[in-house]
Write a protein that holds these residues in place. Structure first.
Motif, PDB file in Angstrom:
ATOM      1  N   THR A  86       0.782  -0.947   0.136  1.00 38.26           N
ATOM      2  CA  THR A  86       0.429   0.279   0.260  1.00 38.26           C
ATOM      3  C   THR A  86       0.968   0.780   0.079  1.00 38.26           C
ATOM      4  N   ALA A  87      -0.089   2.137  -0.506  1.00 43.45           N
ATOM      5  CA  ALA A  87       1.643   3.425  -0.383  1.00 43.45           C
ATOM      6  C   ALA A  87       1.513   4.387   0.788  1.00 43.45           C
ATOM      7  N   SER A  88       0.426   3.958   1.799  1.00 42.86           N
ATOM      8  CA  SER A  88       1.078   4.804   3.764  1.00 42.86           C
ATOM      9  C   SER A  88       1.980   2.932   3.568  1.00 42.86           C
ATOM     10  N   LYS A  89       1.960   2.126   3.809  1.00 41.77           N
ATOM     11  CA  LYS A  89       3.721   1.119   3.976  1.00 41.77           C
ATOM     12  C   LYS A  89       4.996   1.676   3.311  1.00 41.77           C
ATOM     13  N   ALA A  90       4.455   2.138   1.932  1.00 46.27           N
ATOM     14  CA  ALA A  90       5.940   2.204   1.408  1.00 46.27           C
ATOM     15  C   ALA A  90       6.098   3.984   1.835  1.00 46.27           C
ATOM     16  N   ARG A  91       5.368   4.296   2.424  1.00 45.11           N
ATOM     17  CA  ARG A  91       6.288   5.707   2.826  1.00 45.11           C
ATOM     18  C   ARG A  91       6.838   5.642   3.815  1.00 45.11           C
ATOM     19  N   ARG A  92       6.086   4.651   5.050  1.00 44.31           N
ATOM     20  CA  ARG A  92       6.981   3.986   6.132  1.00 44.31           C
ATOM     21  C   ARG A  92       8.596   3.179   6.099  1.00 44.31           C
ATOM     22  N   TYR A  93       8.209   2.289   4.938  1.00 48.11           N
ATOM     23  CA  TYR A  93       9.471   1.737   4.372  1.00 48.11           C
ATOM     24  C   TYR A  93      10.637   3.102   4.161  1.00 48.11           C
ATOM     25  N   VAL A  94      10.526   4.095   4.206  1.00 42.10           N
ATOM     26  CA  VAL A  94      11.341   4.426   3.298  1.00 42.10           C
ATOM     27  C   VAL A  94      12.144   5.314   4.763  1.00 42.10           C
ATOM     28  N   ASN A  95      13.279   4.963   4.491  1.00 46.37           N
ATOM     29  CA  ASN A  95      13.887   5.409   5.967  1.00 46.37           C
ATOM     30  C   ASN A  95      14.433   6.962   5.894  1.00 46.37           C
ATOM     31  N   LEU A  96      14.124   7.502   6.035  1.00 42.16           N
ATOM     32  CA  LEU A  96      15.064   8.846   6.614  1.00 42.16           C
ATOM     33  C   LEU A  96      16.387   9.513   6.613  1.00 42.16           C
ATOM     34  N   GLN A  97      16.264   8.863   7.988  1.00 44.79           N
ATOM     35  CA  GLN A  97      18.300   9.105   8.458  1.00 44.79           C
ATOM     36  C   GLN A  97      18.877   8.319   7.115  1.00 44.79           C
ATOM     37  N   VAL A  98      18.428   7.283   6.848  1.00 46.81           N
ATOM     38  CA  VAL A  98      19.395   6.496   5.309  1.00 46.81           C
ATOM     39  C   VAL A  98      19.462   7.652   4.145  1.00 46.81           C
ATOM     40  N   LEU A  99      18.409   8.283   3.719  1.00 52.42           N
ATOM     41  CA  LEU A  99      18.453   9.074   2.908  1.00 52.42           C
ATOM     42  C   LEU A  99      18.949  10.502   3.232  1.00 52.42           C
ATOM     43  N   VAL A 100      19.117  10.667   4.314  1.00 50.14           N
ATOM     44  CA  VAL A 100      19.912  12.073   4.625  1.00 50.14           C
ATOM     45  C   VAL A 100      21.108  11.741   4.936  1.00 50.14           C
ATOM     46  N   VAL A 101      21.747  10.629   5.205  1.00 45.28           N
ATOM     47  CA  VAL A 101      23.629  10.303   5.161  1.00 45.28           C
ATOM     48  C   VAL A 101      23.606  10.336   3.585  1.00 45.28           C
ATOM     49  N   ILE A 102      22.935   9.454   2.887  1.00 42.42           N
ATOM     50  CA  ILE A 102      23.500   9.378   1.458  1.00 42.42           C
ATOM     51  C   ILE A 102      23.235  10.628   0.650  1.00 42.42           C
ATOM     52  N   ALA A 103      22.474  11.633   1.056  1.00 42.83           N
ATOM     53  CA  ALA A 103      22.783  13.212   0.456  1.00 42.83           C
ATOM     54  C   ALA A 103      23.810  13.696   1.586  1.00 42.83           C
ATOM     55  N   HIS A 135      40.522   1.110   1.707  1.00 49.26           N
ATOM     56  CA  HIS A 135      40.342   1.795   2.086  1.00 49.26           C
ATOM     57  C   HIS A 135      38.682   2.480   2.340  1.00 49.26           C
ATOM     58  N   THR A 136      38.022   1.569   1.388  1.00 51.16           N
ATOM     59  CA  THR A 136      36.794   1.450   1.562  1.00 51.16           C
ATOM     60  C   THR A 136      36.521   0.626   2.363  1.00 51.16           C
ATOM     61  N   VAL A 137      36.908  -0.307   2.672  1.00 47.51           N
ATOM     62  CA  VAL A 137      36.573  -1.543   3.873  1.00 47.51           C
ATOM     63  C   VAL A 137      36.804  -0.486   5.542  1.00 47.51           C
ATOM     64  N   LEU A 138      37.947  -0.336   5.331  1.00 44.36           N
ATOM     65  CA  LEU A 138      38.377   0.542   6.209  1.00 44.36           C
ATOM     66  C   LEU A 138      37.731   1.513   6.829  1.00 44.36           C
ATOM     67  N   PHE A 139      36.782   2.559   5.469  1.00 42.16           N
ATOM     68  CA  PHE A 139      35.868   3.922   6.240  1.00 42.16           C
ATOM     69  C   PHE A 139      34.244   2.988   6.401  1.00 42.16           C
ATOM     70  N   THR A 140      34.113   1.956   6.132  1.00 38.37           N
ATOM     71  CA  THR A 140      32.961   1.059   5.895  1.00 38.37           C
ATOM     72  C   THR A 140      32.524   0.421   7.406  1.00 38.37           C
ATOM     73  N   GLU A 141      33.965   0.531   7.652  1.00 35.56           N
ATOM     74  CA  GLU A 141      33.941  -0.498   9.133  1.00 35.56           C
ATOM     75  C   GLU A 141      33.633   0.570  10.063  1.00 35.56           C
ATOM     76  N   LEU A 142      34.248   1.964   9.693  1.00 33.99           N
ATOM     77  CA  LEU A 142      33.938   3.042  10.982  1.00 33.99           C
ATOM     78  C   LEU A 142      33.104   3.835  11.384  1.00 33.99           C
ATOM     79  N   ILE A 143      32.319   3.976   9.681  1.00 37.01           N
ATOM     80  CA  ILE A 143      31.031   4.704   9.466  1.00 37.01           C
ATOM     81  C   ILE A 143      30.353   3.851   8.613  1.00 37.01           C
ATOM     82  N   THR A 144      29.277   4.368   8.185  1.00 34.88           N
ATOM     83  CA  THR A 144      28.174   3.051   7.111  1.00 34.88           C
ATOM     84  C   THR A 144      28.981   3.445   5.816  1.00 34.88           C
ATOM     85  N   ASN A 145      28.459   1.948   5.460  1.00 37.56           N
ATOM     86  CA  ASN A 145      28.651   1.968   4.165  1.00 37.56           C
ATOM     87  C   ASN A 145      28.518   2.975   2.903  1.00 37.56           C
TER      88      ASN A 145
END
Length: 173
Positions: A22-39, A78-88
């Motif tokens: 459903t549209a409401s479930k789709a909106r709930r499944y969007v993780n805003l924290q992940v989007l903010v980190v990516i942005a 270096h990518t693995v090192l950064f991944t282990e210290l911050i988010t992937n």
């Protein structure tokens, strides 16, 4: 035929149209924290490129290295090192402009470096911090931080050696 964004939007629309979700479930499944980190990571990556920091870090990273395979291994590590210290996600976006500068300095195709970043950012086995699923099972599974190091480090080395050895055969320098 389609870009990744277009295919994802088409798939999401198909799921909504077929009522798989459903549209409401789709909106709930969007993780805003992940989007903010990516942005924020994209902004950091753009800033690194614009200021010349990516090129400077790439010069430090590969120094006098002329072998693309060794440079690929360094970018992967270096990518693995950064991944282990911050988010992937943040690690991938942070390393992307650096890897681009490395490829430019060596005069080789960027694609093997991009693939190495994707694999390395997804291969977080050494700490519970680098990947959400590691953190999700950390407490309920009764794991200790040392469990990740003991099992995860050899696994990270195995995946890294395999990836660095095979990537250039599929995506040539």
């Amino acid at each position: 035929m389609l870009s990744i964004l277009e295919a994802a939007m088409l798939a999401a629309g198909g799921m909504l149209a077929s009522r798989c979700i459903t549209a409401s479930k789709a909106r709930r499944y969007v993780n805003l924290q992940v989007l903010v980190v990516i942005a924020a990571s994209f902004a950091l990556g753009a800033a690194m490129t614009e200021t010349g920091a990516a090129r400077a870090i790439a010069s430090l990273l590969v120094g006098g290295v002329a072998a693309p395979w060794l440079a690929l291994a360094l970018v992967y590590a270096h990518t693995v090192l950064f991944t282990e210290l911050i988010t992937n996600n943040a690690a991938a976006v942070l390393m992307f402009p650096i890897a681009g500068a490395v490829a430019d300095q060596l005069g080789v195709d960027f694609m093997p470096f991009a693939i190495a970043i994707m694999v390395a950012a997804s291969a977080s086995f050494t700490t519970p911090l680098g990947y959400q699923t590691n953190l999700m099972v950390y407490g309920p599974g009764g794991y200790r931080f040392s469990d990740y190091l003991r099992i995860g480090f050899p696994l990270s080395v195995l995946v890294g050696v395999t990836a660095v050895a095979l990537i250039p055969f599929v995506w040539a320098f």
